[in-house]
Design a protein around this motif. Structure first.
Motif, PDB file in Angstrom:
ATOM      1  N   MET A   6      -7.694   3.090  -2.386  1.00 50.82           N
ATOM      2  CA  MET A   6      -8.814   2.482  -1.674  1.00 50.82           C
ATOM      3  C   MET A   6      -8.965   1.006  -2.036  1.00 50.82           C
ATOM      4  N   ALA A   7      -8.785   0.675  -3.318  1.00 53.96           N
ATOM      5  CA  ALA A   7      -8.845  -0.725  -3.729  1.00 53.96           C
ATOM      6  C   ALA A   7      -7.736  -1.531  -3.063  1.00 53.96           C
ATOM      7  N   GLU A  47      -6.397  -0.852  -0.197  1.00 54.89           N
ATOM      8  CA  GLU A  47      -6.730  -0.969   1.223  1.00 54.89           C
ATOM      9  C   GLU A  47      -7.685  -2.131   1.465  1.00 54.89           C
ATOM     10  N   TYR A  48      -8.717  -2.245   0.643  1.00 61.20           N
ATOM     11  CA  TYR A  48      -9.662  -3.362   0.798  1.00 61.20           C
ATOM     12  C   TYR A  48      -8.981  -4.699   0.513  1.00 61.20           C
ATOM     13  N   LEU A  49      -8.057  -4.721  -0.439  1.00 59.54           N
ATOM     14  CA  LEU A  49      -7.338  -5.953  -0.735  1.00 59.54           C
ATOM     15  C   LEU A  49      -6.461  -6.364   0.447  1.00 59.54           C
ATOM     16  N   SER A  50      -5.798  -5.402   1.088  1.00 56.70           N
ATOM     17  CA  SER A  50      -4.958  -5.723   2.244  1.00 56.70           C
ATOM     18  C   SER A  50      -5.787  -6.242   3.406  1.00 56.70           C
ATOM     19  N   ILE A  51      -6.981  -5.689   3.607  1.00 60.99           N
ATOM     20  CA  ILE A  51      -7.870  -6.181   4.671  1.00 60.99           C
ATOM     21  C   ILE A  51      -8.259  -7.630   4.394  1.00 60.99           C
ATOM     22  N   TRP A  52      -8.564  -7.935   3.136  1.00 57.03           N
ATOM     23  CA  TRP A  52      -8.947  -9.307   2.769  1.00 57.03           C
ATOM     24  C   TRP A  52      -7.784 -10.273   2.985  1.00 57.03           C
ATOM     25  N   ASP A  96       0.829  -1.198   0.000  1.00 58.43           N
ATOM     26  CA  ASP A  96       0.000   0.000   0.000  1.00 58.43           C
ATOM     27  C   ASP A  96       0.869   1.256   0.000  1.00 58.43           C
TER      28      ASP A  96
END
Length: 264
Positions: free
Chosen positions: A250-251, A253-258, A205
């Motif tokens: 933002m994409a 960030e969501y990928l890192s959360i997953w 990120d």
């Protein structure tokens, strides 16, 4: 009442720490001194807000008509970030392990920690300028600069994570007669894997953001396009680039959360 109990009753429960107050006073005096030395004044701030408001007004509506140029720059920044992260993470694994003081002798940890400190000493933009001078303009300079930044961040945190592991598991695996490699695989890695995945996703990120900054100094990516748009006062195209950058971050960030959820 005894003299000792009397003195205890008279003792101030909240004693004044004059050293702390003196340090705060010195810090405040330096802030005031620096504020005056840098010629910061209210008139300049008001004028700056006016210029900023004019720039924001010229950003609306965003201009996506040159979407091919925007897409080309974004894809190059994404490629720079992914390649730099992959190589940086792979190099950080052995360097971080060599820097762990509970696993390696001092004559190995000190050079490894010195290398990590060197990688952390300079901002990625400064490193990018050095590589631009060394290898020329383009994506290669950006990749090399972000590899250095990745090593400085991930290797340090990986070494600290290894130093915090439980050595009981290490000794238990060693007691079975396992080789050094098996000790690492079966006792060290399981204890730090989740944290290492978190470090790696954060660095990816971070490299997505830094790939824009290194591009401003000629190290490839969307940063060069953004800088050129600012120089031409093409603020509607600047707005389109900034919106695209926000969407990509933002994409990511969501990928890192997953990814963190998968490796929990």
């Amino acid at each position: 009442m005894t003299p000792s109990s009397t003195s205890a009753a008279k003792r101030d429960p909240f004693p004044v720490n004059w050293w702390t107050r003196a340090l705060w006073a010195v810090a405040l005096a330096y802030v005031v001194y620096a504020f005056g030395l840098l010629d910061l004044n209210w008139d300049r701030m008001v004028a700056g807000m006016g210029h900023g408001g004019d720039m924001l007004a010229r950003m609306v509506p965003p201009n996506f008509s040159r979407w091919s140029l925007l897409l080309e720059g974004m894809l190059e920044s994404l490629e720079i970030a992914v390649l730099a992260s992959a190589v940086g993470i792979l190099l950080s694994l052995p360097i971080g392990f060599l820097a762990a003081r509970n696993m390696m002798p001092p004559w190995i940890t000190w050079p490894a920690r010195a290398l990590i400190a060197i990688c952390r000493s300079f901002h990625p933009v400064i490193v990018a300028i050095i590589f631009v001078k060394a290898v020329g303009f383009g994506a290669l300079a950006g990749i090399l600069a972000l590899i250095v930044a990745s090593i400085g961040f991930i290797a340090k945190l990986f070494a600290e994570a290894i130093e915090e592991i439980s050595l009981k598991q290490v000794e238990a695996v060693r007691a079975t007669g396992a080789s050094f490699g098996n000790v690492i695989i079966f006792s060290v890695v399981p204890q730090v894997l989740a944290r290492f995945v978190g470090f790696a996703t954060y660095q990816i990120d971070s490299n997505l953001r830094n790939s824009t900054m290194v591009g401003i100094v000629g190290a490839g990516g969307i940063g060069g396009t953004l800088f050129s748009a600012f120089q031409r006062f093409d603020y509607d195209f600047v707005a389109a680039i900034l919106i695209s950058l926000i969407a990509v971050i933002m994409a990511g960030e969501y990928l890192s959360i997953w990814v963190k959820e998968v490796f929990k």
